[in-house]
Scaffold this motif. Structure first.
Motif, PDB file in Angstrom:
ATOM      1  N   GLN A 131       0.781  -1.386   0.013  1.00 51.66           N
ATOM      2  CA  GLN A 131       0.079   0.117  -0.032  1.00 51.66           C
ATOM      3  C   GLN A 131       0.850   1.284   0.018  1.00 51.66           C
ATOM      4  N   LEU A 132       2.079   1.051   0.652  1.00 48.30           N
ATOM      5  CA  LEU A 132       2.874   2.188   0.974  1.00 48.30           C
ATOM      6  C   LEU A 132       3.992   2.315  -0.468  1.00 48.30           C
ATOM      7  N   GLY A 133       3.754   1.476  -1.343  1.00 52.40           N
ATOM      8  CA  GLY A 133       4.482   1.600  -2.816  1.00 52.40           C
ATOM      9  C   GLY A 133       5.742   0.846  -2.978  1.00 52.40           C
ATOM     10  N   ASP A 134       5.920   0.152  -1.769  1.00 52.44           N
ATOM     11  CA  ASP A 134       7.327  -0.951  -1.575  1.00 52.44           C
ATOM     12  C   ASP A 134       6.777  -2.516  -1.938  1.00 52.44           C
ATOM     13  N   HIS A 135       6.226  -2.514  -3.514  1.00 54.60           N
ATOM     14  CA  HIS A 135       5.794  -3.635  -3.921  1.00 54.60           C
ATOM     15  C   HIS A 135       6.879  -4.897  -3.995  1.00 54.60           C
TER      16      HIS A 135
END
Length: 814
Positions: free
Chosen positions: A140-144
């Motif tokens: 969700q915070l962009g660190d996929h």
């Protein structure tokens, strides 16, 4: 308490946990029974577990606030009993509800606390579930990438420990992470591997989620045709599960796929359902559906509808941004967890140093998360530019400075890329994102120092210029932008020419809110795009007044339809050989008490844009059927006339259309064999399975189809051969010139010859003179209509005309 009673409560809790996905309401009733039994028996252990099961049923019904309260109570029970397993489950539940509410910092805090509790309790299954949830927060915070790594680790551990449900849940999360990472092929490969396993387990929720991301990945790889089947299957499962959020998402996915496939009516139907569903479940879903629906209407040339949908989308997006900003900019407090750790440190002094380091590490993590949220709240993740929220702040400060006498002047430029959607549809969203980044860099390099550039979403950008003394200054910047965009963008061996429509609005003391400035800039941009690609328009008050007048007209038309105030005029269609009236075309007329007679070419487009055309057509059809049935019974009993009615293509996208027509004909007693529907050439090109089914059903009833305004659309012989139309109506623009130019005359001859070869009749529209009538008669035209014979007329006039023609024909035959 007796052991059988305790076993009964445990059995109810297990039953509720098993039902929570498939039937959350039944699971809730079961969990409530367990709660009541545990409360009566004063069994705190069973009561706490029942509370967690009850909270899970609330969560799966999207009642997140109520679920949080139940998990907090379960946490309190666990703390009182020093039951670490119960506390771990309750705190994990608090993390899940916080994540669902978008409170990612709080969710991370809860998950980290739960992770420590599971480690101390030795609950490996719960520990793996919590790790998987932590991976979701990172995604969700962009660190996929980190999320994917965690999910794969959980899958491997769960497989080793024979925890199939934990492994299956982590596999779904890994698919989501791969998709969000942009590795769509890897996501599809994982889905192909996991779907059979998930079906064997009977886990309908995970199966629905896997098929959802299968469709999304196929769409991202520009394979919309393959995306339809898994999206349709997932939609059915989501509806069966009562998962309204997924239903909205899948309607949007299907609408996007059908849009990419060119099936406009199906796309519009799904997107409208997604919009309605999104209003119930959340603004994120509604915004996405409105955005695609606006693009669809713009592609169809329906600029007014596209503008209206875009305005709605911007309102929803703005509200969503404001809510997200309010949640994300708050500094997340660690007091609850810190207090817990302090109490544990007091109970075990030997672990004090370790706990303090843990708290410090947690605090640093929270600060990092908060910093990330702060930045994400005001910046676009794709281009790195400021977003709508940041632009609002800048513009608001400039406007405030102006009201305080600083004398600052400003201008706002609103840009929307021309035909950018074609890149996404043909080359995929990855290429589209690269082009957008290059487009943003080009804009940034072109703008003068001090200008503020922001991306509002999609292919929309805004520019704020300060110290602008006249519209000429702003137009000069717009001209520089257009000139710069005239140079193609080179990427990966390809070149892309991306121009933009630009709307310009000058700052003025009449503007009191940021939204008013952006509204007028948006209006100007739509006027620019209506002129063609790479155009610029400066906002004027007349633009807003025209938009306001159209909005007022829409409201008045809606009221007129509610009160059945529209009337019908009829224009005879005459047999060219005999001069007899063969049919009557029903035409809607609206007399407004204040505006007077409103022309059809004014209110019909408003009805189409506002979604009122279905009710308008229904009222006109019913009035006309009743009236022509009366004429055939009382005036023309031995020579009944046919009825022609214009029907919008919108009707054919609804599965109930043919049935509604059949019921209307039954109610009015009008014979289907005397009814002719006039449709446009557009329907020939845009026939979905639903439209074709309606056409076939109506044809079987005996209704004939006439292709209206033939020659102005895109018909081809292949479409005409496949279609069940009996008649072509030649557009008046061709008839107007048959006695003046050889080109018009030759075009009409070609249409007459083609219709004859296809065994179709021909009606000439707009016949004005005796010379035109005589020419059509010589060339073998079947029927004609126009002012030469009679203009559209009210009922009384047509009654007299029918009586006169009938008497003349009867006298001739006698």
């Amino acid at each position: 308490m007796p052991d059988p009673q305790k076993q009964r409560i445990k059995s109810l809790i297990a039953e509720a946990d098993a039902l929570v996905v498939a039937d959350p309401q039944q699971a809730m009733a079961t969990a409530q029974r367990a709660l009541a039994l545990a409360r009566d028996a004063r069994d705190d252990e069973s009561y706490g577990q029942a509370l967690c099961s009850y909270a899970a049923t609330l969560f799966f019904q999207s009642k997140y606030t109520e679920a949080r309260e139940a998990y907090l109570e379960a946490q309190h029970v666990g703390r009182t009993r020093a039951d670490q397993r119960l506390m771990a489950r309750a705190v994990n539940g608090l993390g899940i509800t916080s994540r669902a509410l978008g409170e990612y910092g709080a969710a991370m805090e809860f998950f980290l606390s739960s992770l420590q509790l599971t480690q101390e309790a030795g609950d490996e299954a719960m520990r793996l579930r919590v790790l998987s949830n932590i991976g979701l927060i990172h995604s969700q915070l962009g660190d996929h990438a980190l999320s994917l790594s965690l999910q794969l680790e959980v899958m491997a551990s769960a497989h080793t420990l024979s925890l199939p449900l934990v492994e299956s849940a982590a596999a779904v999360n890994a698919v989501v992470a791969s998709h969000d990472l942009g590795d769509f092929q890897a996501a599809l490969a994982m889905i192909d591997e996991r779907l059979p396993v998930t079906r064997h387990q009977g886990n309908q929720l995970n199966e629905m989620l896997l098929q959802t991301y299968q469709a999304l990945s196929l769409l991202a790889l520009d394979r919309p045709g393959e995306a339809v089947a898994p999206a349709t299957a997932a939609l059915q499962q989501a509806q069966d599960l009562g998962n309204e959020d997924s239903v909205a998402q899948l309607h949007t996915t299907l609408g996007h796929a059908y849009h990419r496939l060119g099936q406009v009516l199906l796309a519009r139907d799904h997107l409208e359902q997604a919009t309605a569903q999104g209003q119930r479940v959340g603004q994120l879903r509604e915004s996405r559906a409105l955005k695609i629906l606006s693009e669809l209407e713009a592609d169809q040339g329906n600029w007014q509808a596209a503008y209206t949908l875009s305005q709605r989308q911007q309102v929803v997006e703005r509200e969503l941004q404001e809510q997200t900003t309010q949640r994300n900019v708050q500094v997340l407090s660690a007091q609850m967890q810190l207090e817990l750790l302090k109490r544990e440190a007091a109970a075990s002094r030997s672990r004090a140093a370790e706990l303090e380091e843990h708290v410090a590490q947690r605090t640093r993590e929270l600060q990092r998360v908060n910093d990330m949220l702060q930045h994400a709240a005001f910046h676009d993740s794709l281009t790195g530019l400021g977003n709508r929220s940041l632009f609002h702040q800048y513009l608001g400060r400039v406007m405030q400075a102006g009201t305080q006498g600083a004398g600052l002047t400003y201008a706002v430029l609103f840009l929307d890329c021309d035909r950018f959607k074609q890149i996404n549809d043909t080359l995929g969203h990855d290429v589209g994102d690269q082009v957008l980044r290059a487009f943003a860099a080009r804009l940034q390099a072109t703008l003068p120092p001090g200008a503020v550039l922001a991306r509002f979403g999609g292919d929309e950008f805004a520019v704020l210029l300060e110290q602008v003394q006249s519209p000429g200054t702003a137009l000069a910047v717009a001209s520089q932008i257009s000139e710069s965009l005239g140079t193609p963008i080179a990427l990966a061996g390809r070149t892309f020419l991306i121009t933009a429509g630009i709307g310009v609005v000058m700052g003025h003391n009449r503007y009191l809110k940021v939204e008013e400035v952006l509204r007028d800039a948006d209006i100007a941009m739509y006027h620019a795009k209506a002129r063609g690609p790479s155009q610029t328009a400066v906002f004027t008050s007349s633009m807003y007044e025209r938009m306001l007048r159209r909005t007022v007209l829409e409201d008045e038309l809606r009221a007129a339809l509610n009160q059945h105030l529209l009337s019908v005029h009829y224009q005879p269609i005459v047999d060219v050989r005999t001069g007899e009236i063969a049919s009557l075309e029903a035409l809607a007329r609206w007399f407004h008490p204040e505006l007077g007679e409103v022309p059809p070419d004014t209110f019909i487009p408003v009805a189409e844009d506002a979604g009122l055309i279905i009710e308008l057509d229904r009222q006109i059809l019913k009035q006309a059927c009743l009236q022509v049935r009366f004429w055939n019974a009382q005036v023309r009993p031995r020579a009944p006339v046919h009825l022609n009615v214009n029907i919008s293509a919108v009707h054919f996208a609804h599965t109930t259309f043919a049935g509604a027509v059949m019921h209307l004909l039954e109610d009015t007693g009008f014979p289907p064999s005397l009814l002719r529907f006039e449709i446009t050439e557009r329907l020939l090109l845009d026939r979905s399975p639903v439209a074709q089914a309606n056409l076939d059903a109506l044809h079987q009833l005996g209704i004939q189809f006439h292709i209206d305004d033939f020659g102005t659309g895109y018909s081809s012989l292949s479409y005409l051969q496949e279609f069940t139309a009996s008649t072509l109506k030649i557009d008046r623009s061709f008839i107007r010139g048959i006695d003046q130019t050889s080109r018009s005359a030759e075009m009409v001859r070609i249409i007459l010859a083609m219709a004859k070869n296809l065994n179709m009749l021909v009606v000439a529209e707009g016949v004005q003179t005796q010379q035109q009538w005589a020419w059509l008669s010589r060339e073998g035209c079947d029927q004609a209509q126009g002012h030469y014979f009679s203009p559209p007329a009210p009922v009384d006039t047509v009654t007299g005309l029918l009586q006169e023609r009938f008497r003349t024909a009867h006298a001739d035959s006698g």
